[in-house]
Write a protein that holds these residues in place. Structure first.
Motif, PDB file in Angstrom:
ATOM      1  N   GLY A   1      17.323 106.620  87.746  1.00 41.05           N
ATOM      2  CA  GLY A   1      17.716 105.421  87.019  1.00 41.05           C
ATOM      3  C   GLY A   1      19.046 104.883  87.501  1.00 41.05           C
ATOM      4  O   GLY A   1      19.899 105.640  87.981  1.00 41.05           O
ATOM      5  N   PHE A   2      19.231 103.551  87.342  1.00 40.24           N
ATOM      6  CA  PHE A   2      20.483 102.919  87.737  1.00 40.24           C
ATOM      7  C   PHE A   2      20.827 101.826  86.741  1.00 40.24           C
ATOM      8  O   PHE A   2      20.008 100.947  86.453  1.00 40.24           O
ATOM      9  CB  PHE A   2      20.391 102.331  89.146  1.00 40.24           C
ATOM     10  CG  PHE A   2      21.729 102.013  89.757  1.00 40.24           C
ATOM     11  CD1 PHE A   2      22.370 102.933  90.556  1.00 40.24           C
ATOM     12  CD2 PHE A   2      22.357 100.802  89.493  1.00 40.24           C
ATOM     13  CE1 PHE A   2      23.617 102.656  91.104  1.00 40.24           C
ATOM     14  CE2 PHE A   2      23.597 100.518  90.029  1.00 40.24           C
ATOM     15  CZ  PHE A   2      24.236 101.443  90.845  1.00 40.24           C
ATOM     16  N   LEU A   3      22.061 101.874  86.239  1.00 42.45           N
ATOM     17  CA  LEU A   3      22.542 100.924  85.235  1.00 42.45           C
ATOM     18  C   LEU A   3      23.701 100.107  85.781  1.00 42.45           C
ATOM     19  O   LEU A   3      24.679 100.669  86.275  1.00 42.45           O
ATOM     20  CB  LEU A   3      23.012 101.678  83.989  1.00 42.45           C
ATOM     21  CG  LEU A   3      21.926 102.279  83.106  1.00 42.45           C
ATOM     22  CD1 LEU A   3      22.483 103.431  82.282  1.00 42.45           C
ATOM     23  CD2 LEU A   3      21.348 101.214  82.203  1.00 42.45           C
TER      24      LEU A   3
ATOM     25  N   VAL B   1      20.469 109.649  86.245  1.00 42.16           N
ATOM     26  CA  VAL B   1      20.797 108.231  86.047  1.00 42.16           C
ATOM     27  C   VAL B   1      22.216 107.997  86.527  1.00 42.16           C
ATOM     28  O   VAL B   1      23.127 108.776  86.231  1.00 42.16           O
ATOM     29  CB  VAL B   1      20.672 107.814  84.570  1.00 42.16           C
ATOM     30  CG1 VAL B   1      21.118 106.361  84.375  1.00 42.16           C
ATOM     31  CG2 VAL B   1      19.229 107.983  84.080  1.00 42.16           C
ATOM     32  N   LEU B   2      22.403 106.908  87.283  1.00 46.12           N
ATOM     33  CA  LEU B   2      23.713 106.508  87.760  1.00 46.12           C
ATOM     34  C   LEU B   2      24.109 105.202  87.083  1.00 46.12           C
ATOM     35  O   LEU B   2      23.237 104.363  86.789  1.00 46.12           O
ATOM     36  CB  LEU B   2      23.716 106.315  89.275  1.00 46.12           C
ATOM     37  CG  LEU B   2      23.365 107.534  90.142  1.00 46.12           C
ATOM     38  CD1 LEU B   2      21.857 107.614  90.377  1.00 46.12           C
ATOM     39  CD2 LEU B   2      24.082 107.467  91.493  1.00 46.12           C
ATOM     40  N   ALA B   3      25.406 105.000  86.861  1.00 43.59           N
ATOM     41  CA  ALA B   3      25.885 103.781  86.211  1.00 43.59           C
ATOM     42  C   ALA B   3      27.081 103.213  86.960  1.00 43.59           C
ATOM     43  O   ALA B   3      27.955 103.957  87.415  1.00 43.59           O
ATOM     44  CB  ALA B   3      26.282 104.070  84.762  1.00 43.59           C
TER      45      ALA B   3
ATOM     46  N   THR C   1      21.251 114.754  84.175  1.00 45.12           N
ATOM     47  CA  THR C   1      22.518 114.519  84.883  1.00 45.12           C
ATOM     48  C   THR C   1      22.826 113.033  84.873  1.00 45.12           C
ATOM     49  O   THR C   1      21.974 112.215  85.254  1.00 45.12           O
ATOM     50  CB  THR C   1      22.438 115.026  86.337  1.00 45.12           C
ATOM     51  OG1 THR C   1      22.030 116.387  86.350  1.00 45.12           O
ATOM     52  CG2 THR C   1      23.800 114.884  87.025  1.00 45.12           C
ATOM     53  N   TYR C   2      24.023 112.691  84.439  1.00 47.26           N
ATOM     54  CA  TYR C   2      24.459 111.294  84.360  1.00 47.26           C
ATOM     55  C   TYR C   2      25.671 111.119  85.260  1.00 47.26           C
ATOM     56  O   TYR C   2      26.634 111.882  85.186  1.00 47.26           O
ATOM     57  CB  TYR C   2      24.828 110.953  82.914  1.00 47.26           C
ATOM     58  CG  TYR C   2      25.152 109.496  82.667  1.00 47.26           C
ATOM     59  CD1 TYR C   2      24.181 108.517  82.807  1.00 47.26           C
ATOM     60  CD2 TYR C   2      26.430 109.113  82.267  1.00 47.26           C
ATOM     61  CE1 TYR C   2      24.465 107.178  82.556  1.00 47.26           C
ATOM     62  CE2 TYR C   2      26.724 107.781  82.003  1.00 47.26           C
ATOM     63  CZ  TYR C   2      25.732 106.818  82.158  1.00 47.26           C
ATOM     64  OH  TYR C   2      26.023 105.496  81.916  1.00 47.26           O
ATOM     65  N   VAL C   3      25.626 110.121  86.125  1.00 43.24           N
ATOM     66  CA  VAL C   3      26.696 109.862  87.080  1.00 43.24           C
ATOM     67  C   VAL C   3      27.382 108.556  86.703  1.00 43.24           C
ATOM     68  O   VAL C   3      26.773 107.485  86.740  1.00 43.24           O
ATOM     69  CB  VAL C   3      26.152 109.779  88.519  1.00 43.24           C
ATOM     70  CG1 VAL C   3      27.295 109.518  89.502  1.00 43.24           C
ATOM     71  CG2 VAL C   3      25.394 111.042  88.892  1.00 43.24           C
TER      72      VAL C   3
ATOM     73  N   THR D   1      23.272 118.251  92.178  1.00 50.02           N
ATOM     74  CA  THR D   1      22.096 117.443  91.840  1.00 50.02           C
ATOM     75  C   THR D   1      22.291 115.988  92.245  1.00 50.02           C
ATOM     76  O   THR D   1      21.381 115.341  92.770  1.00 50.02           O
ATOM     77  CB  THR D   1      21.830 117.520  90.323  1.00 50.02           C
ATOM     78  OG1 THR D   1      21.498 118.867  89.978  1.00 50.02           O
ATOM     79  CG2 THR D   1      20.696 116.595  89.915  1.00 50.02           C
ATOM     80  N   ALA D   2      23.483 115.472  92.003  1.00 55.37           N
ATOM     81  CA  ALA D   2      23.748 114.059  92.262  1.00 55.37           C
ATOM     82  C   ALA D   2      24.066 113.769  93.719  1.00 55.37           C
ATOM     83  O   ALA D   2      23.931 112.618  94.164  1.00 55.37           O
ATOM     84  CB  ALA D   2      24.915 113.594  91.389  1.00 55.37           C
ATOM     85  N   ARG D   3      24.477 114.773  94.456  1.00 51.06           N
ATOM     86  CA  ARG D   3      25.017 114.536  95.799  1.00 51.06           C
ATOM     87  C   ARG D   3      24.076 113.788  96.743  1.00 51.06           C
ATOM     88  O   ARG D   3      24.526 112.858  97.447  1.00 51.06           O
ATOM     89  CB  ARG D   3      25.454 115.850  96.429  1.00 51.06           C
ATOM     90  CG  ARG D   3      26.103 115.668  97.782  1.00 51.06           C
ATOM     91  CD  ARG D   3      26.848 116.895  98.253  1.00 51.06           C
ATOM     92  NE  ARG D   3      27.591 116.607  99.471  1.00 51.06           N
ATOM     93  CZ  ARG D   3      28.655 117.275  99.877  1.00 51.06           C
ATOM     94  NH1 ARG D   3      29.105 118.288  99.163  1.00 51.06           N
ATOM     95  NH2 ARG D   3      29.272 116.943 100.991  1.00 51.06           N
ATOM     96  N   PRO D   4      22.782 114.118  96.834  1.00 56.35           N
ATOM     97  CA  PRO D   4      21.925 113.372  97.768  1.00 56.35           C
ATOM     98  C   PRO D   4      21.937 111.865  97.508  1.00 56.35           C
ATOM     99  O   PRO D   4      22.022 111.074  98.455  1.00 56.35           O
ATOM    100  CB  PRO D   4      20.539 113.980  97.532  1.00 56.35           C
ATOM    101  CG  PRO D   4      20.820 115.359  97.053  1.00 56.35           C
ATOM    102  CD  PRO D   4      22.050 115.228  96.193  1.00 56.35           C
ATOM    103  N   ALA D   5      21.887 111.471  96.241  1.00 54.13           N
ATOM    104  CA  ALA D   5      21.928 110.043  95.925  1.00 54.13           C
ATOM    105  C   ALA D   5      23.295 109.455  96.234  1.00 54.13           C
ATOM    106  O   ALA D   5      23.402 108.339  96.765  1.00 54.13           O
ATOM    107  CB  ALA D   5      21.569 109.819  94.461  1.00 54.13           C
ATOM    108  N   LEU D   6      24.354 110.190  95.921  1.00 57.90           N
ATOM    109  CA  LEU D   6      25.700 109.673  96.145  1.00 57.90           C
ATOM    110  C   LEU D   6      26.020 109.559  97.630  1.00 57.90           C
ATOM    111  O   LEU D   6      26.835 108.722  98.036  1.00 57.90           O
ATOM    112  CB  LEU D   6      26.727 110.556  95.444  1.00 57.90           C
ATOM    113  CG  LEU D   6      26.718 110.443  93.915  1.00 57.90           C
ATOM    114  CD1 LEU D   6      27.647 111.488  93.297  1.00 57.90           C
ATOM    115  CD2 LEU D   6      27.126 109.042  93.463  1.00 57.90           C
ATOM    116  N   GLU D   7      25.387 110.378  98.452  1.00 61.19           N
ATOM    117  CA  GLU D   7      25.591 110.248  99.898  1.00 61.19           C
ATOM    118  C   GLU D   7      24.866 109.029 100.465  1.00 61.19           C
ATOM    119  O   GLU D   7      25.159 108.604 101.584  1.00 61.19           O
ATOM    120  CB  GLU D   7      25.151 111.533 100.605  1.00 61.19           C
ATOM    121  CG  GLU D   7      26.130 112.687 100.357  1.00 61.19           C
ATOM    122  CD  GLU D   7      25.750 113.966 101.066  1.00 61.19           C
ATOM    123  OE1 GLU D   7      24.544 114.147 101.364  1.00 61.19           O
ATOM    124  OE2 GLU D   7      26.647 114.796 101.316  1.00 61.19           O
TER     125      GLU D   7
END
Length: 320
Positions: A6-8, A67-69, A99-101, A155-161
């Motif tokens: 998810g992305f907000l 989910v990232l915001a 996990t919420y980023v 958990t978030a690192r692949p998306a954040l990269e």
């Protein structure tokens, strides 16, 4: 099971980031679900391959484990994370979120409140602001600063990269990412003010501001304003780096709050904050942040355009 992220928040930075994430997630056979209250922002995200949802933050929390915001203010971030229709508002048996980023710049106090509220609901928080501006969001040239429990960061690192090209783990406690981002931003924003002041000095003496930037960039005064922001947006008179005076003033105020909370004197940051408040008052809160140069043009009575670049006199530039 199909991966669902998810992305907000689909603003000047969130929109391009979501577009890049959508392509990445699709390449993995997954889906990127997005939400923003603005219909036009959702439409643009859909064109990029994301899937807008109607149920807002709550629906993303019900359907996505990650989910990232990317949001514009501490108040909105807290409401989206912890409010009655927030990302963690669904009952635990209906909530997929683990996990919420939070990529927004909201200050350490707000981030710690969000972390405490999410922890009580069994959700891990990664405090991961980003730096590089709207242009960096479009190109993927962003610095990502992550702070949180190692498992959550992993958990978030692949998306954040995918979000940025440089990834830094700055600590294991939410709030440290904010401290890092605010330190970066106060240097960047104070540099924008001081660059306007320095160029005003030279322009008043008769120097070409474009030549000044070239010389400064070959010497010890080089900074992100002389290197990219001013050549792109001030020397040309386009004023289009993609962030507003309101955001600049907000970030400087957050930096001062952080200094106060830590008991650290910050006289120069305080002065720069006041200059951004003046810029917001004189140029408008939604004007591009590079209009700080217009304020200095008015004070000095000179233009900071490249000579021969069609910028006109200071009075004309101030009325653009």
């Amino acid at each position: 099971m199909t991966e669902c992220i998810g992305f907000l928040g689909l603003g000047s930075m969130g929109g391009p980031i979501a577009a890049r994430l959508a392509a990445w997630v699709r390449g993995r056979g997954g889906r990127l679900l997005v939400y923003d209250p603005r219909e036009e922002a959702r439409a643009l995200a859909a064109k990029a391959g994301a899937e807008p949802v109607a149920g807002g933050a709550r629906e993303l929390g019900e359907r996505c484990a990650l989910v990232l915001a990317c949001l514009p203010s501490p108040k909105i971030s807290e409401e989206v994370a912890l409010g009655p229709e927030g990302v963690a508002s669904a009952p635990e048996d209906r909530r997929a979120l683990r996990t919420y980023v939070e990529m927004s710049t909201i200050g350490g106090a707000a981030m710690r409140r969000i972390a405490e509220g999410l922890t009580a609901r069994g959700v891990a928080l990664v405090d991961s602001p980003i730096s590089g501006g709207a242009i960096g969001a479009q190109t993927g040239v962003l610095a990502v600063m992550a702070a949180g429990a190692p498992e959550a960061v992993s958990t978030a690192r692949p998306a954040l990269e995918v979000v940025g090209n440089r990834f830094f783990v700055v600590g294991d406690t939410p709030g440290l990412g904010q401290a890092m981002k605010l330190a970066n931003n106060l240097l960047s924003l104070a540099g924008m003010v001081l660059t306007a002041e320095a160029l005003s000095l030279g322009a008043k003496a008769g120097l070409d501001p474009a030549l000044m930037c070239e010389v400064i960039n070959a010497g010890t005064g080089r900074n992100s304003s002389t290197d990219s922001k001013y050549p792109r947006a001030v020397l040309t008179g386009t004023f289009d780096v993609g962030s507003t005076n309101r955001i600049a003033a907000k970030d400087m105020a957050l930096a001062m709050e952080e200094f106060a909370a830590l008991g650290v004197p910050a006289p120069l940051t305080g002065l720069a904050r006041e200059l951004w408040a003046l810029t917001m008052a004189t140029q408008g809160p939604e004007a591009d942040m590079t209009t700080v140069a217009r304020m200095y043009e008015g004070w000095a009575g000179v233009s900071l355009r490249a000579r021969g670049g069609g910028g006109g006199e200071a009075g004309t530039a101030a009325a653009d």
